[in-house]
Design an enzyme around this catalytic site. Structure first.
Site, PDB file in Angstrom:
ATOM      1  N   GLY A  49       0.835  -1.185   0.000  1.00 27.72           N
ATOM      2  CA  GLY A  49       0.000   0.000   0.000  1.00 27.72           C
ATOM      3  C   GLY A  49       0.870   1.235   0.000  1.00 27.72           C
ATOM      4  N   GLN A  54       3.037  10.098   1.264  1.00 26.74           N
ATOM      5  CA  GLN A  54       4.357   9.455   1.192  1.00 26.74           C
ATOM      6  C   GLN A  54       5.131   9.861  -0.057  1.00 26.74           C
ATOM      7  OE1 GLN A  54       2.705   5.325   2.179  1.00 26.74           O
ATOM      8  NE2 GLN A  54       4.763   5.246   3.031  1.00 26.74           N
ATOM      9  N   CYS A 102       6.900  -0.269   6.607  1.00 27.47           N
ATOM     10  CA  CYS A 102       6.453   0.918   5.883  1.00 27.47           C
ATOM     11  C   CYS A 102       7.583   1.380   4.975  1.00 27.47           C
ATOM     12  CB  CYS A 102       6.100   2.019   6.892  1.00 27.47           C
ATOM     13  SG  CYS A 102       5.505   3.531   6.123  1.00 27.47           S
ATOM     14  N   LEU A 103       7.233   1.733   3.755  1.00 27.40           N
ATOM     15  CA  LEU A 103       8.255   2.209   2.829  1.00 27.40           C
ATOM     16  C   LEU A 103       8.894   3.509   3.328  1.00 27.40           C
ATOM     17  CD1 LEU A 103       6.478   1.465  -0.563  1.00 27.40           C
ATOM     18  CD2 LEU A 103       8.293   0.122   0.521  1.00 27.40           C
ATOM     19  N   HIS A 144      -3.394   1.248   8.473  1.00 28.79           N
ATOM     20  CA  HIS A 144      -2.018   1.734   8.273  1.00 28.79           C
ATOM     21  C   HIS A 144      -2.008   2.896   7.272  1.00 28.79           C
ATOM     22  CE1 HIS A 144       2.470   1.082   7.794  1.00 28.79           C
ATOM     23  NE2 HIS A 144       2.176   1.794   6.720  1.00 28.79           N
ATOM     24  N   GLU A 145      -2.669   2.688   6.128  1.00 26.50           N
ATOM     25  CA  GLU A 145      -2.659   3.746   5.109  1.00 26.50           C
ATOM     26  C   GLU A 145      -3.472   4.951   5.571  1.00 26.50           C
ATOM     27  OE1 GLU A 145      -0.472   3.410   2.974  1.00 26.50           O
ATOM     28  OE2 GLU A 145      -0.188   1.249   3.184  1.00 26.50           O
ATOM     29  N   HIS A 148      -1.512   7.313   7.649  1.00 32.48           N
ATOM     30  CA  HIS A 148      -0.634   8.230   6.904  1.00 32.48           C
ATOM     31  C   HIS A 148      -1.351   9.539   6.581  1.00 32.48           C
ATOM     32  CE1 HIS A 148       3.073   6.040   6.140  1.00 32.48           C
ATOM     33  NE2 HIS A 148       2.416   4.957   5.736  1.00 32.48           N
TER      34      HIS A 148
HETATM   35 NI    NI Z   1       3.323   3.064   5.530  1.00 35.57          NI
END
Ligand code: NI
Length: 176
Positions: A49, A54, A102-103, A144-145, A148
């Site tokens: 995701g 991000q 997480c990226l 999670h998303e 963000h």
């Molecule tokens: Ni993330």
């Protein structure tokens, strides 16, 4: 194909609350380009995701989806989903812990408690309303998303006195 760079923990833009996408932006070239960039960047980085902030765009847009992915061999498949202005509501008190990465937080994973079931609704890129009731990994990805979009990163959700495990100890988990 445009792969954007992913902002990393410490970048103040990751801590902003993203703005709702205005109705007149649905279907616009600007929004469609953002969605393409999210899709391409998520694929290139093999994430499950990705949220618009991000890649430095402070709009409430997320993408997620998982088919067979060598980074998540045990994760159940989730169809590619793009949510604009998502809202989500936990459906019960029960929380369960599961691995997340997480990226934007490279090299770290941790067991994070999340609501096990939830309902979410949002707009799709063509302006249709989408609603789903989901559980488990799918519910985890949405939380999670969604975090963000509110400037929250998974380490903020670590239980007290816990610490992130080295990535090599992690099994499957969210990365986005
Ligand atoms: Ni993330």
């Amino acid at each position: 194909m445009v792969v954007r760079s992913v902002l990393l923990l410490g970048d103040p833009r990751l801590r902003e609350r993203s703005l709702p996408v205005p109705p007149d932006a649905i279907g616009s070239p600007e929004l469609n380009q953002l969605i393409d960039d999210l899709r391409d960047t998520m694929a290139a980085r093999e994430g499950a995701g990705l949220a618009a902030p991000q890649i430095g765009v402070l709009w409430r847009v997320v993408i997620f989806g998982i088919t067979h992915n060598r980074r998540y061999p045990e994760a159940p498949p989730i169809p590619e989903t793009i949510l604009i202005n998502p809202e989500w509501t936990p459906l019960d008190e029960e929380q369960e812990s599961g691995w997340e990465g997480c990226l934007s937080v490279p090299g770290r994973r941790a067991q994070i408690p999340r609501a096990r079931r939830l309902h979410y609704q949002a707009l799709t890129p063509d302006g249709q309303r989408i609603q789903r009731t989901v559980e488990g990994f799918h519910a985890r990805v949405v939380q999670h998303e969604g975090d963000h979009l509110n400037g929250v990163l998974f380490p903020d959700r670590l239980p007290p006195a816990d610490s992130a495990a080295p990535q090599e100890d992690a099994e499957t988990g969210v990365s986005g």
